[in-house]
Design a protein around this motif. Structure first.
Motif, mmCIF file in Angstrom:
data_model
loop_
_atom_site.group_PDB
_atom_site.id
_atom_site.type_symbol
_atom_site.label_atom_id
_atom_site.label_comp_id
_atom_site.label_asym_id
_atom_site.label_seq_id
_atom_site.Cartn_x
_atom_site.Cartn_y
_atom_site.Cartn_z
ATOM 1 N N SER A 123 0.810 -1.207 0.000
ATOM 2 C CA SER A 123 0.000 0.000 0.000
ATOM 3 C C SER A 123 0.841 1.252 0.000
ATOM 4 C CB SER A 123 -0.923 0.002 1.222
ATOM 5 O OG SER A 123 -0.150 -0.027 2.411
ATOM 6 N N THR A 124 2.104 1.136 0.437
ATOM 7 C CA THR A 124 2.956 2.325 0.492
ATOM 8 C C THR A 124 3.868 2.445 -0.723
ATOM 9 O OG1 THR A 124 4.728 1.171 1.654
ATOM 10 C CG2 THR A 124 2.978 2.128 3.006
ATOM 11 N N ILE A 125 3.804 1.480 -1.631
ATOM 12 C CA ILE A 125 4.701 1.517 -2.779
ATOM 13 C C ILE A 125 4.198 2.524 -3.794
ATOM 14 C CG2 ILE A 125 5.599 0.235 -4.745
ATOM 15 C CD1 ILE A 125 5.677 -2.202 -3.070
ATOM 16 N N ASP A 126 5.050 3.426 -4.173
ATOM 17 C CA ASP A 126 4.778 4.319 -5.288
ATOM 18 C C ASP A 126 5.319 3.652 -6.539
ATOM 19 O OD1 ASP A 126 4.873 6.332 -7.257
ATOM 20 O OD2 ASP A 126 5.047 7.894 -5.719
ATOM 21 N N ALA A 127 4.502 3.528 -7.578
ATOM 22 C CA ALA A 127 4.929 2.825 -8.793
ATOM 23 C C ALA A 127 6.168 3.447 -9.401
ATOM 24 C CB ALA A 127 3.786 2.799 -9.807
ATOM 25 N N ARG A 128 6.396 4.728 -9.112
ATOM 26 C CA ARG A 128 7.576 5.382 -9.682
ATOM 27 C C ARG A 128 8.872 4.765 -9.152
ATOM 28 N NH1 ARG A 128 6.139 11.458 -8.206
ATOM 29 N NH2 ARG A 128 5.527 10.330 -6.332
ATOM 30 N N TRP A 129 8.800 4.181 -7.965
ATOM 31 C CA TRP A 129 9.992 3.554 -7.393
ATOM 32 C C TRP A 129 10.478 2.392 -8.241
ATOM 33 C CZ3 TRP A 129 9.130 3.065 -1.379
ATOM 34 C CH2 TRP A 129 8.933 4.347 -0.858
ATOM 35 N N ALA A 130 9.567 1.796 -8.975
ATOM 36 C CA ALA A 130 9.909 0.606 -9.743
ATOM 37 C C ALA A 130 10.308 0.928 -11.173
ATOM 38 C CB ALA A 130 8.713 -0.345 -9.757
ATOM 39 N N SER A 131 10.557 2.179 -11.473
ATOM 40 C CA SER A 131 10.864 2.551 -12.855
ATOM 41 C C SER A 131 12.194 1.942 -13.303
ATOM 42 C CB SER A 131 10.922 4.070 -12.993
ATOM 43 O OG SER A 131 11.910 4.601 -12.147
ATOM 44 N N PRO A 132 12.293 1.597 -14.581
ATOM 45 C CA PRO A 132 13.529 0.997 -15.088
ATOM 46 C C PRO A 132 14.704 1.967 -15.027
ATOM 47 C CG PRO A 132 11.689 0.635 -16.589
ATOM 48 C CD PRO A 132 11.245 1.655 -15.599
ATOM 49 N N PHE A 133 15.890 1.416 -14.832
ATOM 50 C CA PHE A 133 17.108 2.218 -14.866
ATOM 51 C C PHE A 133 18.228 1.375 -15.457
ATOM 52 C CE2 PHE A 133 17.861 -0.260 -11.155
ATOM 53 C CZ PHE A 133 19.221 -0.236 -10.886
ATOM 54 N N ASP A 134 19.397 1.984 -15.652
ATOM 55 C CA ASP A 134 20.544 1.327 -16.288
ATOM 56 C C ASP A 134 20.084 0.591 -17.543
ATOM 57 O OD1 ASP A 134 23.071 0.501 -16.888
ATOM 58 O OD2 ASP A 134 23.195 -1.018 -15.316
ATOM 59 N N VAL A 135 19.435 1.335 -18.411
ATOM 60 C CA VAL A 135 18.904 0.755 -19.642
ATOM 61 C C VAL A 135 20.049 0.531 -20.617
ATOM 62 C CG1 VAL A 135 17.299 1.103 -21.552
ATOM 63 C CG2 VAL A 135 16.723 1.934 -19.258
ATOM 64 N N ARG A 136 19.975 -0.579 -21.330
ATOM 65 C CA ARG A 136 20.982 -0.918 -22.330
ATOM 66 C C ARG A 136 20.287 -1.254 -23.638
ATOM 67 N NH1 ARG A 136 25.930 -3.727 -19.217
ATOM 68 N NH2 ARG A 136 25.557 -2.823 -17.178
ATOM 69 N N ILE A 137 20.937 -0.878 -24.715
ATOM 70 C CA ILE A 137 20.474 -1.256 -26.036
ATOM 71 C C ILE A 137 21.667 -1.835 -26.788
ATOM 72 C CG2 ILE A 137 20.656 1.175 -26.722
ATOM 73 C CD1 ILE A 137 18.679 0.583 -28.998
#
Length: 967
Positions: free
Chosen positions: A8-22
């Motif tokens: 209930s306290t999790i903000d979805a923004r916390w789970a955003s992707p990072f260290d993206v690679r292509i």
């Protein structure tokens, strides 16, 4: 009940992707992202949820969107929108658009994810911009008659320039340059160097087979009106003096500049005979022999428009032959690996090397590390300076390194200064015990490793920094400086192929910590567009044996997938039709010793194992098959008893002899067949699997029959190497004699006062074999030794203190002919640090963490450990402390971080012989007890092995604190 989720306290923004690679490129450290494939793959990590409250967090879906640039009026139109894909996959996600990406286009993409227990998605990542090159680059170049390789056979033409007019009829939309200068080049535009930290470009290749071209986005560098491009050229490896190859040299340049305007008009600038060239201030350059620079010939504005030189003759260049040999299928291709860089831009960090992650390790635990820190920004300053009896100023950097020095001079015009580099100092004269403390250069052999600089005579200080050479050194001596140099007048950038530190390893054992330091510095010193053996003498080749032995260690410590894929390309470039490969590449030292040729299958497999990248297996599988079939052809003529060999178990410690060379070579053959079986299984090539399984079983039986002495119950001559290599091969040593073979190995080590007698091939297998066969204590004693021969001896001997890994166990007492102080081949032990001491295995979807435990009697050898490993999913962090609480004996406190979107099994070993787990605690909760047996605890699945006593705990992502108490 213990709380695992506070959703209930999790903000979805916390789970955003990072260290993206292509396409394996890290987007956050790449300014000009060039993706050389029409079907790229994407990877990302999920942030913010690795703590004690949020566990077992999994991605349940993702969405990728990709647009071409410029964006049209319909901004919501995408070249590709994956829409929501219900999948946990977050690595190597393929572009699945209806059409391939186009050549020479700009694109941008973004990604968002959904995770367990959350209805809404994460926020999108920022738009990530990239561009594609000319995909058919080779065909474009060879078909363009206006495009020339230019240079001179008459003069040392190492500076070339051209001015060009950009009309102002329409705004400039983009400007893309393609350049290759052989052997090396530096690229200037309108007075400024393009990408200032990029050095020694392009990468070294077999030029007639593969010449690398580099692309730059110079849209912000080009202006309307007059512009000027300038290029400096160096000999590099494209030189008969350096490389010895007939037909190489003199330097030459190819250059293309595409300018696109908003109105759709195009403009192209090519290297042709409208350019002009001259000999610049660099009078001679050589990788081995350094640089001669007369700065009086510098022209400060030479790459600016309107430059007029009244003191030099700029002449028309000649049209030069292309380096590639089309009849041998030579190619000009984009350089698709990170470049060599100098200083802070060369090294990035994905792990935190500070006290925050080592809070339980105090300075007394770690001990003082000799040498420089990787966190110091890549610029080394001298730690000491002295003046010898003859007036020569010598500087000590405190660290064996690779690069060059920037030196501040002040003196009259025409004043010449001579600079020499060396790894060590001369030893004191025995009769007087006096040393002039001069640098020792005999082990450099024919490499002079010296630079000569002639001052301009600036009124203010001038700084000299070499351009087209590189040195391996710790000490430098400056002869004839016009000013009294101080420590502040010298700084030396560390130079190597750009990479990221992804592994950190520290323990309560200071010997191990120093070895780890020496391995990391030695490995970085030997990634110079390809993996080299050493960086200082007249060699520095891509020896395949060294590369094969060190690749596992290197991929634990550094992010090097593009680097090793490039090296695999260099190997297959020179693979013969019968599958044969040479001992080093570039080179023609055929045939390879089997333990050198193994680089092809070994590197292919290790890249797959560390990155779970099946495309690497697919790309090189047929080449591995061809190589193994070549070995089969040799085997059919010789059998294992006389199997081909050149170097064997190279440089065991004197006075120890080398064990049976044919056994050593046979080890490599079986090893490669076994790897091929694994590759075929991954790629689901069942027919190949069956074929090579039959072959391996035949070879395993023959290996034992030929090399095992039934009367003595050991292999070959009974030496450590023979037992180690036999034990390292699966299914070779029969179960009924395995204990005898292990005992032979153990007894030999003990009879040598806990010392090894192994060369480079068997040393790489020695420590894992001991740990895996019930003798982990002995392995820890062996690695902790500081007497000859040992890793510890390298930095505790009375002669010199190593900050990298030696080539020879007895380096201070050996002759200069082959005696590098910065060789990586014995750095193979670094893989054991991660795979066994920390116990990390990331070769499957389930991360395995099994730290090998010393017995209670030997726990002082390793009572504390801290290890971080950054994976494509995120950070794995392991730390443990033995018997932290005084009131509890035989216990371990284990901290674990498992990356989001993964699962792990934690294997806890008994801390004492025959021990059984009494209590297993996580946080403040008992999750298993011998009094009540197994019970269900949410978030944990626990298994006990009744035979070994091992406790296995299956967990999801998150941070955990386990305490295991043994009795």
């Amino acid at each position: 009940m213990y709380l695992f989720f506070l959703w209930s306290t999790i903000d979805a923004r916390w789970a955003s992707p990072f260290d993206v690679r292509i396409d394996h490129h890290k987007v956050d450290i790449t300014d000009d992202l060039v993706i050389n494939t029409a079907r790229p793959r994407f990877s990302w990590k999920i942030s913010g949820l690795n703590n004690l409250l949020y566990r077992n967090v999994q991605q349940v879906a993702y969405q990728l969107q990709l647009q071409s640039i410029p964006i049209t009026e319909r901004d919501n139109r995408f070249e590709w929108d994956s829409e929501r894909v219900n999948s946990s996959q977050s690595t190597h996600v393929s572009y699945t658009g209806q059409s391939d990406l186009l050549s020479s286009k700009y694109y941008r993409f973004r990604v968002r994810v959904w995770i367990t227990k959350l209805e809404e998605s994460s926020e999108w990542t920022n738009w990530i911009r990239f561009r594609t090159p000319i995909f058919n680059l080779h065909e474009y170049i060879i078909r363009n008659d206006n495009l020339l390789w230019i240079g001179s056979t008459k003069i040392n033409m190492n500076e070339l320039r051209k001015e060009f007019l950009v009309p102002s009829d329409s705004p400039l939309k983009s400007a893309i340059a393609y350049i290759s200068g052989l052997g090396y080049y530096e690229f200037y535009l309108n007075g400024f160097k393009v990408d200032s930290s990029r050095k020694l470009d392009p990468g070294w290749t077999t030029y007639e087979k593969r010449t690398l071209l580099v692309s730059f986005d110079v849209s912000t560098n080009v202006t309307t009106g007059m512009n000027a491009v300038g290029v400096k050229l160096g000999n590099g490896w494209y030189s008969q003096e350096q490389h010895g190859e007939f037909g190489y040299g003199p330097p030459r340049l190819i250059f293309i500049l595409f300018i696109l305007f908003e109105n759709g008009d195009e403009m192209q600038i090519f290297s042709d005979q409208t350019w002009t060239g001259r000999e610049g201030s660099i009078k001679h350059d050589s990788v081995y022999n350094g640089e001669m620079c007369d700065s009086r010939n510098d022209r400060s504005n030479w790459s600016r428009a309107g430059f007029n030189d009244s003191l030099s003759a700029w002449i028309m260049p000649e049209s030069m032959p292309s380096p590639i040999n089309i009849s041998r299928n030579g190619l000009i291709v984009l350089q698709d690996m990170p470049p060599i860089r100098a200083g802070s831009d060369a090294l990035h960090l994905e792990v935190e090397i500070d006290s925050q992650h080592q809070s339980y390790l105090n300075s007394e635990d770690i001990g003082k590390i000799k040498g420089a820190s990787l966190t110091d920004g890549g610029i080394l300053k001298p730690v000491a300076m002295w003046q010898s009896d003859s007036g020569i100023r010598t500087f000590d950097l405190g660290q064996n390194m690779v690069g060059w020095c920037r030196i501040r001079f002040h003196g009259p015009s025409g004043f010449g200064v001579y600079i020499r580099h060396g790894e060590i100092l001369t030893q004191p004269v025995v009769s007087t015990n006096h040393s002039a403390r001069n640098i020792y250069t005999e082990n450099l052999r024919d490499a002079t490793a010296s630079d000569t600089y002639v001052l301009r005579g600036d009124l203010i200080n001038e700084i000299y920094e070499p351009t087209f050479t590189v040195h391996g050194f710790r000490y430098l001596s400056i002869f004839g400086a016009p000013n009294a140099l101080t420590l502040d007048d010298v700084e030396c950038p560390f130079v190597h192929s750009e990479t990221t530190v992804k592994g950190h390893f520290s323990t309560s054992n200071p010997i191990i910590n120093q070895i780890q330091h020496n391995i990391q510095w030695g490995q970085l010193s030997n990634i110079m567009s390809l993996p080299t053996d050493c960086p200082q003498r007249n060699e520095r080749r891509g020896w395949m044996g060294d590369a094969a032995l060190s690749v596992d260690e290197a991929l634990y410590n550094f992010d090097l997938i593009k680097f090793y894929q490039n090296f695999l390309n260099l190997i297959v470039d020179v693979q013969l039709d019968d599958g044969e490969v040479p001992n080093y590449v570039p080179g023609n030292s055929y045939p390879a010793d089997p333990n050198w040729g193994t680089a092809l299958p070994t590197i292919t497999w290790q890249v797959y194992r560390h990155y779970n990248d099946m495309h690497t297996l697919e790309a090189y599988y047929d080449h591995v098959v061809a190589y193994v079939e070549y070995l089969c052809g040799v085997y059919n003529l010789t059998g294992l008893a006389n199997f081909t060999v050149t170097y064997g178990d190279w440089v065991p410690p004197p006075p120890q002899p080398m064990t049976n060379k044919h056994l050593i070579a046979s080890f490599a053959f079986l090893h490669d067949v076994y790897l091929l079986i694994n590759m075929s299984q991954v790629l689901e090539k069942q027919s190949d699997t069956n074929t090579y399984l039959v072959l391996y079983q035949q070879l395993a039986e023959e290996f034992h029959r030929v090399f095992f002495s039934t009367s003595k119950s050991f292999y070959a001559d009974g030496m450590q190497a023979a037992q180690v290599l036999a034990l390292a091969l699966p299914e070779v040593v029969p179960a009924n004699v395995r204990e005898a073979v292990v005992n032979q190995l153990v007894n030999d080590i003990k009879q040598n006062n806990i010392h090894l007698t192994t060369g480079i091939v068997s040393t790489a297998q020695l420590y894992p074999v001991l740990s895996d066969n019930g003798h982990h204590d002995l392995a820890l004693e062996l690695i902790s030794s500081t007497t000859y021969p040992s890793y510890g001896y390298m930095f505790t001997n009375p002669y010199e203190n190593a900050t990298t890994i030696w080539e020879l166990w007895n380096a201070p007492l050996a002759g200069p002919g082959m005696n590098s102080r910065n060789h990586i081949m014995y750095g193979s032990v670094g893989a054991w640090f991660y795979s066994h001491l920390a116990g990390i295995d990331v070769s499957s979807n389930m991360i395995t963490i099994r730290p090998r435990m010393a017995s209670e009697a030997k726990k002082y050898l390793l009572s504390k450990l801290d290890c971080q490993l950054s994976t494509l999913y995120g950070l794995i962090h392991i730390s443990y402390t033995r018997d932290e609480h005084d009131t509890i004996s035989n216990s371990i406190l284990l901290h674990i971080t498992v990356p989001t979107n993964t699962q792990a099994r934690i294997i806890l070993e008994p801390l004492l012989i025959g021990g059984r787990c009494k209590t297993l605690i996580e946080g403040h909760n008992i999750i298993w007890s011998s009094d009540i047996g197994n019970r269900y605890v949410e978030g944990f699945d626990i298994e006990k092995d009744s035979i070994t006593g091992f406790m296995t705990v299956y967990i999801g992502s998150g941070q955990y604190e386990f305490q295991a108490i043994w009795q």
